[in-house]
Design a protein around this motif. Structure first.
Motif, mmCIF file in Angstrom:
data_model
loop_
_atom_site.group_PDB
_atom_site.id
_atom_site.type_symbol
_atom_site.label_atom_id
_atom_site.label_comp_id
_atom_site.label_asym_id
_atom_site.label_seq_id
_atom_site.Cartn_x
_atom_site.Cartn_y
_atom_site.Cartn_z
ATOM 1 N N GLY A 211 0.820 -1.188 0.000
ATOM 2 C CA GLY A 211 0.000 0.000 0.000
ATOM 3 C C GLY A 211 0.863 1.250 0.000
ATOM 4 O O GLY A 211 2.065 1.197 0.253
ATOM 5 N N ALA A 212 0.226 2.371 -0.282
ATOM 6 C CA ALA A 212 0.959 3.637 -0.309
ATOM 7 C C ALA A 212 1.555 3.963 1.048
ATOM 8 O O ALA A 212 2.669 4.491 1.135
ATOM 9 C CB ALA A 212 0.031 4.759 -0.768
ATOM 10 N N ILE A 213 0.853 3.621 2.103
ATOM 11 C CA ILE A 213 1.363 3.884 3.457
ATOM 12 C C ILE A 213 2.607 3.049 3.725
ATOM 13 O O ILE A 213 3.573 3.543 4.315
ATOM 14 C CB ILE A 213 0.270 3.599 4.521
ATOM 15 C CG1 ILE A 213 -0.916 4.519 4.320
ATOM 16 C CG2 ILE A 213 0.826 3.696 5.921
ATOM 17 C CD1 ILE A 213 -0.612 5.984 4.531
ATOM 18 N N ASP A 214 2.592 1.791 3.283
ATOM 19 C CA ASP A 214 3.772 0.930 3.474
ATOM 20 C C ASP A 214 4.992 1.512 2.766
ATOM 21 O O ASP A 214 6.082 1.555 3.319
ATOM 22 C CB ASP A 214 3.510 -0.481 2.935
ATOM 23 C CG ASP A 214 2.502 -1.250 3.764
ATOM 24 O OD1 ASP A 214 2.356 -0.920 4.952
ATOM 25 O OD2 ASP A 214 1.879 -2.175 3.215
ATOM 26 N N VAL A 215 4.789 1.945 1.542
ATOM 27 C CA VAL A 215 5.896 2.519 0.772
ATOM 28 C C VAL A 215 6.372 3.810 1.429
ATOM 29 O O VAL A 215 7.571 4.051 1.575
ATOM 30 C CB VAL A 215 5.465 2.759 -0.694
ATOM 31 C CG1 VAL A 215 6.541 3.522 -1.457
ATOM 32 C CG2 VAL A 215 5.163 1.433 -1.372
ATOM 33 N N PHE A 216 5.441 4.633 1.863
ATOM 34 C CA PHE A 216 5.776 5.911 2.507
ATOM 35 C C PHE A 216 6.570 5.681 3.787
ATOM 36 O O PHE A 216 7.617 6.295 3.995
ATOM 37 C CB PHE A 216 4.480 6.684 2.802
ATOM 38 C CG PHE A 216 4.698 8.038 3.397
ATOM 39 C CD1 PHE A 216 5.042 9.110 2.598
ATOM 40 C CD2 PHE A 216 4.557 8.239 4.760
ATOM 41 C CE1 PHE A 216 5.252 10.367 3.144
ATOM 42 C CE2 PHE A 216 4.757 9.488 5.316
ATOM 43 C CZ PHE A 216 5.103 10.552 4.509
ATOM 44 N N VAL B 12 15.759 1.617 10.518
ATOM 45 C CA VAL B 12 15.584 1.709 9.061
ATOM 46 C C VAL B 12 16.026 0.408 8.394
ATOM 47 O O VAL B 12 15.358 -0.091 7.484
ATOM 48 C CB VAL B 12 16.354 2.924 8.500
ATOM 49 C CG1 VAL B 12 16.453 2.871 6.986
ATOM 50 C CG2 VAL B 12 15.681 4.219 8.940
ATOM 51 N N TRP B 13 17.115 -0.158 8.854
ATOM 52 C CA TRP B 13 17.576 -1.438 8.301
ATOM 53 C C TRP B 13 16.545 -2.525 8.545
ATOM 54 O O TRP B 13 16.185 -3.277 7.640
ATOM 55 C CB TRP B 13 18.920 -1.833 8.914
ATOM 56 C CG TRP B 13 19.317 -3.226 8.517
ATOM 57 C CD1 TRP B 13 19.875 -3.611 7.337
ATOM 58 C CD2 TRP B 13 19.128 -4.405 9.297
ATOM 59 N NE1 TRP B 13 20.057 -4.978 7.332
ATOM 60 C CE2 TRP B 13 19.601 -5.494 8.519
ATOM 61 C CE3 TRP B 13 18.597 -4.672 10.560
ATOM 62 C CZ2 TRP B 13 19.576 -6.801 8.976
ATOM 63 C CZ3 TRP B 13 18.579 -5.982 11.017
ATOM 64 C CH2 TRP B 13 19.060 -7.023 10.222
ATOM 65 N N PHE B 14 16.044 -2.618 9.776
ATOM 66 C CA PHE B 14 15.065 -3.644 10.116
ATOM 67 C C PHE B 14 13.800 -3.489 9.282
ATOM 68 O O PHE B 14 13.270 -4.461 8.756
ATOM 69 C CB PHE B 14 14.732 -3.588 11.619
ATOM 70 C CG PHE B 14 13.849 -4.718 12.060
ATOM 71 C CD1 PHE B 14 14.395 -5.940 12.385
ATOM 72 C CD2 PHE B 14 12.463 -4.566 12.123
ATOM 73 C CE1 PHE B 14 13.574 -6.993 12.776
ATOM 74 C CE2 PHE B 14 11.655 -5.611 12.509
ATOM 75 C CZ PHE B 14 12.205 -6.824 12.837
ATOM 76 N N ALA B 15 13.312 -2.252 9.158
ATOM 77 C CA ALA B 15 12.111 -1.998 8.357
ATOM 78 C C ALA B 15 12.343 -2.363 6.893
ATOM 79 O O ALA B 15 11.460 -2.922 6.237
ATOM 80 C CB ALA B 15 11.688 -0.547 8.473
ATOM 81 N N GLY B 16 13.536 -2.075 6.388
ATOM 82 C CA GLY B 16 13.845 -2.392 4.999
ATOM 83 C C GLY B 16 13.977 -3.880 4.744
ATOM 84 O O GLY B 16 13.667 -4.361 3.656
ATOM 85 N N CYS B 17 14.421 -4.627 5.733
ATOM 86 C CA CYS B 17 14.599 -6.080 5.571
ATOM 87 C C CYS B 17 13.369 -6.886 5.963
ATOM 88 O O CYS B 17 13.055 -7.889 5.323
ATOM 89 C CB CYS B 17 15.798 -6.539 6.398
ATOM 90 S SG CYS B 17 17.366 -5.971 5.763
ATOM 91 N N PHE B 18 12.661 -6.451 7.011
ATOM 92 C CA PHE B 18 11.602 -7.278 7.564
ATOM 93 C C PHE B 18 10.259 -6.588 7.709
ATOM 94 O O PHE B 18 9.288 -7.192 8.119
ATOM 95 C CB PHE B 18 12.021 -7.813 8.945
ATOM 96 C CG PHE B 18 13.327 -8.521 8.939
ATOM 97 C CD1 PHE B 18 13.467 -9.754 8.338
ATOM 98 C CD2 PHE B 18 14.454 -7.941 9.509
ATOM 99 C CE1 PHE B 18 14.682 -10.410 8.322
ATOM 100 C CE2 PHE B 18 15.674 -8.591 9.500
ATOM 101 C CZ PHE B 18 15.799 -9.832 8.904
ATOM 102 N N GLY B 19 10.193 -5.289 7.414
ATOM 103 C CA GLY B 19 8.971 -4.516 7.633
ATOM 104 C C GLY B 19 7.890 -4.814 6.609
ATOM 105 O O GLY B 19 8.082 -5.547 5.634
ATOM 106 N N ALA B 20 6.731 -4.188 6.810
ATOM 107 C CA ALA B 20 5.565 -4.425 5.952
ATOM 108 C C ALA B 20 5.820 -4.034 4.506
ATOM 109 O O ALA B 20 5.324 -4.658 3.587
ATOM 110 C CB ALA B 20 4.374 -3.652 6.497
ATOM 111 N N GLY B 21 6.593 -2.990 4.298
ATOM 112 C CA GLY B 21 6.847 -2.536 2.937
ATOM 113 C C GLY B 21 8.097 -3.134 2.331
ATOM 114 O O GLY B 21 8.458 -2.799 1.211
ATOM 115 N N ALA B 22 8.774 -4.018 3.064
ATOM 116 C CA ALA B 22 10.029 -4.593 2.573
ATOM 117 C C ALA B 22 9.747 -5.577 1.440
ATOM 118 O O ALA B 22 8.662 -6.111 1.306
ATOM 119 C CB ALA B 22 10.767 -5.305 3.706
ATOM 120 N N GLN B 23 10.784 -5.830 0.664
ATOM 121 C CA GLN B 23 10.621 -6.764 -0.447
ATOM 122 C C GLN B 23 10.546 -8.163 0.021
ATOM 123 O O GLN B 23 11.003 -8.832 0.678
ATOM 124 C CB GLN B 23 11.766 -6.611 -1.416
ATOM 125 C CG GLN B 23 11.583 -5.429 -2.265
ATOM 126 C CD GLN B 23 12.546 -5.429 -3.442
ATOM 127 O OE1 GLN B 23 13.386 -6.289 -3.577
ATOM 128 N NE2 GLN B 23 12.411 -4.452 -4.288
#
Length: 140
Positions: A20-25, A129-140
């Motif tokens: 979603g847009a919120i996840d990307v934001f 930021v690292w954790f969100a990028g690796c494991f968060g809702a918007g992560a790949q």
């Protein structure tokens, strides 16, 4: 009378879900802010003015001014590497190392324990930021 099996529920894999847009934001705004901050922080280390603050700090460390350039390069490069999912971990590790080094310098060289809280807070942001990028809702 024949026995019929109920239809199996549709399995939905996490990788099939759309972001979603919120996840990307929430994923990209902190990452961009952190990258911009470290590009600016690292960029200030390339000022050759002997009266400059970083010049004096690195003079006091005693390893020579090459270490100031190295630290600045680590911070700028690490910040830029945090902008792609493939190099996020490497970039985070690079700037995290500079923050750990800054804490050590603040305590051991500068004898200013209170100043060590600024790099500690930045280290927390790097980890988040690292954790969100690796494991968060918007992560790949």
């Amino acid at each position: 009378m024949g026995l019929t099996m109920p239809a199996a529920p549709e399995l939905k894999l996490a990788i099939d879900e759309k972001r979603g847009a919120i996840d990307v934001f929430t994923l990209w705004v902190p990452r961009l802010a952190l990258a911009l901050a470290f590009v600016l922080i690292g960029g200030t280390k390339f000022n050759n003015d002997p009266r400059g603050e970083w010049f004096k700090v690195f003079e006091r460390i005693g390893w020579g001014q090459w270490f100031r350039y190295f630290t600045g390069a680590m911070q700028v490069t690490g910040a830029l590497l945090m902008l792609t999912p493939w190099t996020l971990t490497l970039g985070a590790a690079m700037i995290a190392c500079t923050m750990i080094g800054a804490m050590i310098v603040d305590v051991v060289v500068m004898h200013a324990v209170g100043y060590a809280f600024a790099p500690l807070i930045l280290l927390g942001f790097i980890a988040a930021v690292w954790f969100a990028g690796c494991f968060g809702a918007g992560a790949q």
